[in-house]
Design a protein around this motif. Structure first.
Motif, PDB file in Angstrom:
ATOM      1  N   ALA A  10       0.850  -1.193   0.000  1.00 47.57           N
ATOM      2  CA  ALA A  10       0.000   0.000   0.000  1.00 47.57           C
ATOM      3  C   ALA A  10       0.885   1.241   0.000  1.00 47.57           C
ATOM      4  O   ALA A  10       1.627   1.477   0.942  1.00 47.57           O
ATOM      5  CB  ALA A  10      -0.903   0.000   1.228  1.00 47.57           C
ATOM      6  N   VAL A  11       0.805   1.983  -1.087  1.00 47.06           N
ATOM      7  CA  VAL A  11       1.584   3.226  -1.218  1.00 47.06           C
ATOM      8  C   VAL A  11       0.596   4.377  -1.111  1.00 47.06           C
ATOM      9  O   VAL A  11      -0.380   4.429  -1.849  1.00 47.06           O
ATOM     10  CB  VAL A  11       2.317   3.266  -2.578  1.00 47.06           C
ATOM     11  CG1 VAL A  11       3.032   4.604  -2.773  1.00 47.06           C
ATOM     12  CG2 VAL A  11       3.304   2.112  -2.685  1.00 47.06           C
ATOM     13  N   ASP A  12       0.839   5.290  -0.155  1.00 52.09           N
ATOM     14  CA  ASP A  12      -0.129   6.346   0.091  1.00 52.09           C
ATOM     15  C   ASP A  12       0.546   7.715   0.045  1.00 52.09           C
ATOM     16  O   ASP A  12       1.378   8.031   0.900  1.00 52.09           O
ATOM     17  CB  ASP A  12      -0.789   6.112   1.459  1.00 52.09           C
ATOM     18  CG  ASP A  12      -1.894   7.118   1.740  1.00 52.09           C
ATOM     19  OD1 ASP A  12      -2.495   7.622   0.772  1.00 52.09           O
ATOM     20  OD2 ASP A  12      -2.128   7.416   2.921  1.00 52.09           O
ATOM     21  N   ARG A  13       0.206   8.484  -0.949  1.00 53.41           N
ATOM     22  CA  ARG A  13       0.701   9.862  -1.132  1.00 53.41           C
ATOM     23  C   ARG A  13       2.221   9.942  -0.981  1.00 53.41           C
ATOM     24  O   ARG A  13       2.763  10.815  -0.297  1.00 53.41           O
ATOM     25  CB  ARG A  13       0.023  10.810  -0.135  1.00 53.41           C
ATOM     26  CG  ARG A  13      -1.425  11.099  -0.510  1.00 53.41           C
ATOM     27  CD  ARG A  13      -2.168  11.736   0.615  1.00 53.41           C
ATOM     28  NE  ARG A  13      -2.469  10.772   1.657  1.00 53.41           N
ATOM     29  CZ  ARG A  13      -3.025  11.053   2.829  1.00 53.41           C
ATOM     30  NH1 ARG A  13      -3.316  12.278   3.119  1.00 53.41           N
ATOM     31  NH2 ARG A  13      -3.267  10.104   3.707  1.00 53.41           N
ATOM     32  N   LEU A  14       2.903   9.014  -1.625  1.00 55.92           N
ATOM     33  CA  LEU A  14       4.375   8.921  -1.518  1.00 55.92           C
ATOM     34  C   LEU A  14       5.055  10.066  -2.269  1.00 55.92           C
ATOM     35  O   LEU A  14       4.812  10.284  -3.461  1.00 55.92           O
ATOM     36  CB  LEU A  14       4.858   7.578  -2.083  1.00 55.92           C
ATOM     37  CG  LEU A  14       6.372   7.405  -2.196  1.00 55.92           C
ATOM     38  CD1 LEU A  14       7.025   7.376  -0.821  1.00 55.92           C
ATOM     39  CD2 LEU A  14       6.707   6.121  -2.962  1.00 55.92           C
ATOM     40  N   VAL A  15       5.901  10.755  -1.564  1.00 56.92           N
ATOM     41  CA  VAL A  15       6.740  11.807  -2.159  1.00 56.92           C
ATOM     42  C   VAL A  15       8.184  11.478  -1.832  1.00 56.92           C
ATOM     43  O   VAL A  15       8.504  11.137  -0.693  1.00 56.92           O
ATOM     44  CB  VAL A  15       6.398  13.207  -1.599  1.00 56.92           C
ATOM     45  CG1 VAL A  15       7.355  14.265  -2.143  1.00 56.92           C
ATOM     46  CG2 VAL A  15       4.956  13.578  -1.912  1.00 56.92           C
ATOM     47  N   LYS A  16       9.049  11.552  -2.831  1.00 50.69           N
ATOM     48  CA  LYS A  16      10.481  11.386  -2.568  1.00 50.69           C
ATOM     49  C   LYS A  16      11.246  12.490  -3.287  1.00 50.69           C
ATOM     50  O   LYS A  16      11.197  12.596  -4.527  1.00 50.69           O
ATOM     51  CB  LYS A  16      10.967  10.012  -3.029  1.00 50.69           C
ATOM     52  CG  LYS A  16      12.440   9.761  -2.697  1.00 50.69           C
ATOM     53  CD  LYS A  16      12.685   9.738  -1.197  1.00 50.69           C
ATOM     54  CE  LYS A  16      14.129  10.003  -0.857  1.00 50.69           C
ATOM     55  NZ  LYS A  16      14.352  10.101   0.595  1.00 50.69           N
TER      56      LYS A  16
END
Lengths: 253, 269
Positions: A10-16
């Motif tokens: 589950a990837v949620d609003r991922l920012v890198k």
């Protein structure tokens, strides 16, 4: 129970963000157990960053990544033994033989009866003749097969594959794809596959996530994507998205 | 960051096996372990023989030079044995596989410590035997004192090895030079070949902050005055406890920084 808890990834609003560059810009998706999903995008789309974050090699700038319920990378040791990956960007020690390498990784993953498991994988992936050869003396195709064998050593529930059939001839590539399909069906494994081989994605994946410039620009079944873009192959859909043509242009904007 | 307390000797053994496979597959690697310590020992041993024939003090201080050389090599080779095993993962582009496996940082560090001991044993045992044959200097004759010297020197070498490994994780192979040269910063400061009193007073403060200084002073006390200074060894041990803890904390912080900056993926230059 919500989808994030039930899902394998589950990837949620991922920012890198790296220094001044934002490689991934707030993406969200979740993968249910036992599904195979393709992650497509051109160079610099953010695929590798996304996969590295799922593996726990990167800390998100913001947002969350959960794998089998564990928050990555904070709780990674709860789940790393249930995951594995294959990538052309890492190698195995060249002076060690294939058998020695597989033995070391088998022990790291606490694989029971490692000799038997190596034997089984050698049979499945046609590695018998090269088992006692140094890994550095293998052809590119042989290295890829060994890398796939390493990724399956611990019967992972979550498998991250980056170009798993790169450098393989069409016959061997097809054979490896067949093996991966059977493995996933038999183990109900969740697979996230990054590939530039559209035919491979079309064959293996029931879902395709398209990325461009750090964002998800489309996410659907291969059939739906073909229908929506009015194309016959995923490669044409990929090119439409990469070059911002037609429907893709509207979606991106 | 969650810290896992689950420690597996099985995984440590797997990593030691990995390095052992590599070492035994490559005779140049084994030769390299013996080559420099032997050259150093012979050069300083012959120099000492010459000086002994020409200076009264050194007749009394028999073995000080060659003892210093051997103890310095334990310190230097201990750190190098640790760092080279770590570098092998970067040269082999295997670090991603290792960091993605269930191997804990503490297990990784312990496997590198074990390998530094193995590499040191391969290199130093033959050289200490050669020192007996060539110069009649028996390092093993120091007995329990040697144990105290060895333990303190190894703790320092591991502390620095851990710090260098953290810097390599954070900065990639661009920081490789540190692995080879970091210890030479200590060479003049920890007074390997001369007493601390030779240094200017302000530098003596720095020298006494370094654990190896106590070992080399202790060795001179033993060889010149035939006195074992347990107090020096205990002070070195206390400083080493601080240094080793600081090395481990720095490694954890640098690993966390590498995860934030993405340098675990790009371990090249």
């Amino acid at each position: 129970m919500d989808a994030a808890v039930k899902s394998a990834i589950a990837v949620d609003r991922l920012v890198k963000t790296y220094a001044t560059t934002t490689a991934v810009k707030g993406i969200s998706f979740s993968l249910m157990p036992g599904t195979m999903t393709g992650l497509l995008g051109g160079n610099g789309a953010g695929k590798s960053t996304t996969i590295a974050t799922i593996m726990g090699l990167l800390t998100p700038t913001s947002g969350t990544v959960r794998v089998l319920g564990a928050d990555m990378p904070r709780q990674r040791y709860r789940v790393l033994h249930r995951m594995n990956f294959q990538s052309p960007y890492v190698d195995m020690p060249m002076r060690l033989t294939v058998r020695q390498n597989l033995r070391v990784f088998g022990d790291l993953y606490a694989v029971p009866d490692i000799a038997g498991r190596i034997d089984q994988l050698a049979s499945d992936l046609d590695l018998r003749e090269i088992l006692d050869r140094p890994s550095g003396k293998l052809s590119a195709g042989q290295k890829t097969r060994v890398s796939v064998a390493k990724s399956l050593l611990n019967n992972p529930e979550v498998l991250l594959l980056d170009e798993p059939t790169a450098s393989l001839d069409p016959d061997t590539a097809d054979w490896v794809r067949g093996h991966l399909e059977r493995y996933c069906r038999a183990h109900n494994a969740t697979v996230l596959l990054a590939s530039h081989n559209m035919a491979e994605v079309e064959r293996l994946c029931e879902r395709v996530i398209m990325m461009k410039k750090g964002e998800i620009v489309d996410d659907d079944t291969p059939q739906q994507l073909l229908a929506r873009y009015g194309r016959e192959t995923l490669e044409d859909v990929f090119l439409d998205i990469a070059r911002g043509r037609g429907d893709a242009q509207q979606r991106v904007s | 960051m969650e810290i896992s307390m689950e420690f597996s000797p099985h995984r440590v053994a797997a990593m030691v096996r990995r390095y052992w496979y590599l070492l035994r597959s490559s005779w140049p690697r084994i030769l390299d372990l013996i080559y420099w310590p032997m050259v150093q020992m012979l050069m300083w041993g012959f120099l000492q023989t010459y000086i002994q024939q020409n200076a009264g003090f050194f007749v009394q201080a028999g073995g000080v030079f060659i003892g210093s050389v051997l103890l310095w090599d334990i310190l230097f080779r201990g750190q190098l044995g640790f760092s080279i095993s770590f570098l092998e993962e970067m040269y082999a582009r295997n670090l991603g596989n290792i960091m993605m496996s269930p191997l804990r940082p503490a297990e990784f560090i312990l496997s590198l410590i074990i390998m530094s001991l193995i590499r040191l044993a391969i290199g130093m045992i033959p050289v200490t035997l050669l020192a007996i044959w060539f110069f009649g200097f028996n390092l093993w004759g120091l007995g329990l004192a040697l144990g105290a010297f060895f333990a303190n020197l190894m703790l320092t070498s591991w502390a620095i090895g851990i710090l260098v490994a953290g810097l390599l994780l954070r900065n990639g192979l661009g920081a490789e030079t540190l692995a080879w040269t970091f210890m030479f910063l200590l060479l003049p400061l920890c007074c390997v070949y001369y007493p601390v009193s030779v240094l200017p007073v302000w530098l003596q403060w720095i020298a006494w902050a370094l654990p190896p200084t106590y070992v080399f002073e202790g060795m001179r006390e033993l060889l010149i005055h035939h006195t074992f200074r347990a107090d020096l060894m205990l002070q070195a041990l206390a400083l080493n406890a601080v240094l080793f803890s600081a090395g481990c904390v720095a490694f954890g912080l640098l690993l966390g920084s590498a995860r934030r900056h993405g340098t675990l993926l790009q371990t090249g230059e």
